[in-house]
Design an enzyme around this catalytic site. Sequence first.
Site, PDB file in Angstrom:
ATOM      1  CG  HIS A 261      -5.895  -2.367   9.110  1.00  0.00           C
ATOM      2  ND1 HIS A 261      -6.014  -1.090   9.619  1.00  0.00           N
ATOM      3  CD2 HIS A 261      -4.564  -2.617   9.119  1.00  0.00           C
ATOM      4  CE1 HIS A 261      -4.827  -0.610   9.898  1.00  0.00           C
ATOM      5  NE2 HIS A 261      -3.924  -1.517   9.613  1.00  0.00           N
TER       6      HIS A 261
ATOM      7  CG  ASN B  57      -8.938  -1.712  12.277  1.00  0.00           C
ATOM      8  OD1 ASN B  57      -7.961  -2.322  11.825  1.00  0.00           O
ATOM      9  ND2 ASN B  57      -9.463  -0.667  11.662  1.00  0.00           N
TER      10      ASN B  57
ATOM     11  CD  GLU C 152      -8.721   0.787   7.942  1.00  0.00           C
ATOM     12  OE1 GLU C 152      -8.849  -0.045   8.860  1.00  0.00           O
ATOM     13  OE2 GLU C 152      -7.907   1.735   7.996  1.00  0.00           O
TER      14      GLU C 152
ATOM     15  CG  ASP D 184      -0.318  -0.548   2.485  1.00  0.00           C
ATOM     16  OD1 ASP D 184       0.914  -0.494   2.595  1.00  0.00           O
ATOM     17  OD2 ASP D 184      -1.054  -1.029   3.360  1.00  0.00           O
TER      18      ASP D 184
HETATM   19  C1  F6R Z   1       1.451  -1.547   6.161  1.00  0.00           C
HETATM   20  C2  F6R Z   1       0.148  -2.156   6.307  1.00  0.00           C
HETATM   21  C3  F6R Z   1      -0.632  -2.135   7.589  1.00  0.00           C
HETATM   22  C4  F6R Z   1       0.189  -2.468   8.816  1.00  0.00           C
HETATM   23  C5  F6R Z   1      -0.675  -2.399  10.065  1.00  0.00           C
HETATM   24  C6  F6R Z   1       0.142  -2.592  11.335  1.00  0.00           C
HETATM   25  O1  F6R Z   1       1.946  -1.698   4.860  1.00  0.00           O
HETATM   26  O2  F6R Z   1      -0.308  -2.653   5.355  1.00  0.00           O
HETATM   27  O3  F6R Z   1      -1.698  -3.040   7.485  1.00  0.00           O
HETATM   28  O4  F6R Z   1       0.752  -3.740   8.689  1.00  0.00           O
HETATM   29  O5  F6R Z   1      -1.323  -1.165  10.137  1.00  0.00           O
HETATM   30  O6  F6R Z   1       1.008  -1.506  11.496  1.00  0.00           O
HETATM   31  P1  F6R Z   1       2.167  -1.517  12.567  1.00  0.00           P
HETATM   32  O7  F6R Z   1       3.136  -2.577  12.137  1.00  0.00           O
HETATM   33  O8  F6R Z   1       2.787  -0.149  12.506  1.00  0.00           O
HETATM   34  O9  F6R Z   1       1.538  -1.833  13.877  1.00  0.00           O
END
Ligand code: F6R
Length: 233
Positions: free
Chosen positions: A129, A127, A134, A62
């Site tokens: 995701h 959450n 989401e 992303d």
């Molecule tokens: C990042 C991504 C997100 C993260 C998630 C956890 O490319 O796709 O889904 O993996 O938000 O983020 P952290 O590792 O910062 O807790």
Amino acid sequence: MEVKVVSNSEAGSQLAYEMIRHALEDGAEVFGLATGSTPERVYQLLSESDVDFSQSISVNLDEYVGLPADHPQSYHHYMQKKLFNAKPFKHSFIPNGMNTEAEEIENYNQILEENPVDLQLLGIGTNGHIAFNEPGTPFDILTHKVELTESTIQANKRYFESEADVPRYAYSMGLASIMKADKIILLAFGESKAQAIKDLVTAQAVDPLIPSTVLINHPDVTIIADEAAAKLI
Ligand code: F6R
């Protein structure tokens, strides 16, 4: 789904590093990569190793909409700094946050079709995701433009000067894109991920309100959770 509980994030990062290394030795060519705080140590271990990605392809999950590649908070910049400077790939693909929605959807879906992912590394949001899919995201979706939820904006504002600077939209691989990977490693470290890991590991059926549950239908998923993230299972 295999769940490996390790004592801490260091042990989990070492394990993920070993799995990536073995996948490369076993012929994996396309690596799906994530950003965020979770995989940072894995990238550091790879950067310090003798692993050679010069004949490999990477595709990232992303990118924020509206941030150019050289913006310090862009995921392009993150990947460059955390991994690619030390370990350049033959080609690295990351969604282009400056493209229009229609352009980028077509562009990234074509990239993913031409470069099917052998090994996908994932983090997980509090959450549930995965990538920026989401709660409520349809399971059959490919690359799409996402409006970030309030909880994701709150979680990511630590990287920006102020909350107002956090982009509101991102381009993300869809859940169906992620499911096409041959093998998936999902990392979860810390207590803040405990509920999300419980929701995923105990899911009896896919739940559109918990995007990660799509993974229960994937044939080769390894979850690496530290004790804090696994404390509710
Ligand atoms: C990042 C991504 C997100 C993260 C998630 C956890 O490319 O796709 O889904 O993996 O938000 O983020 P952290 O590792 O910062 O807790």
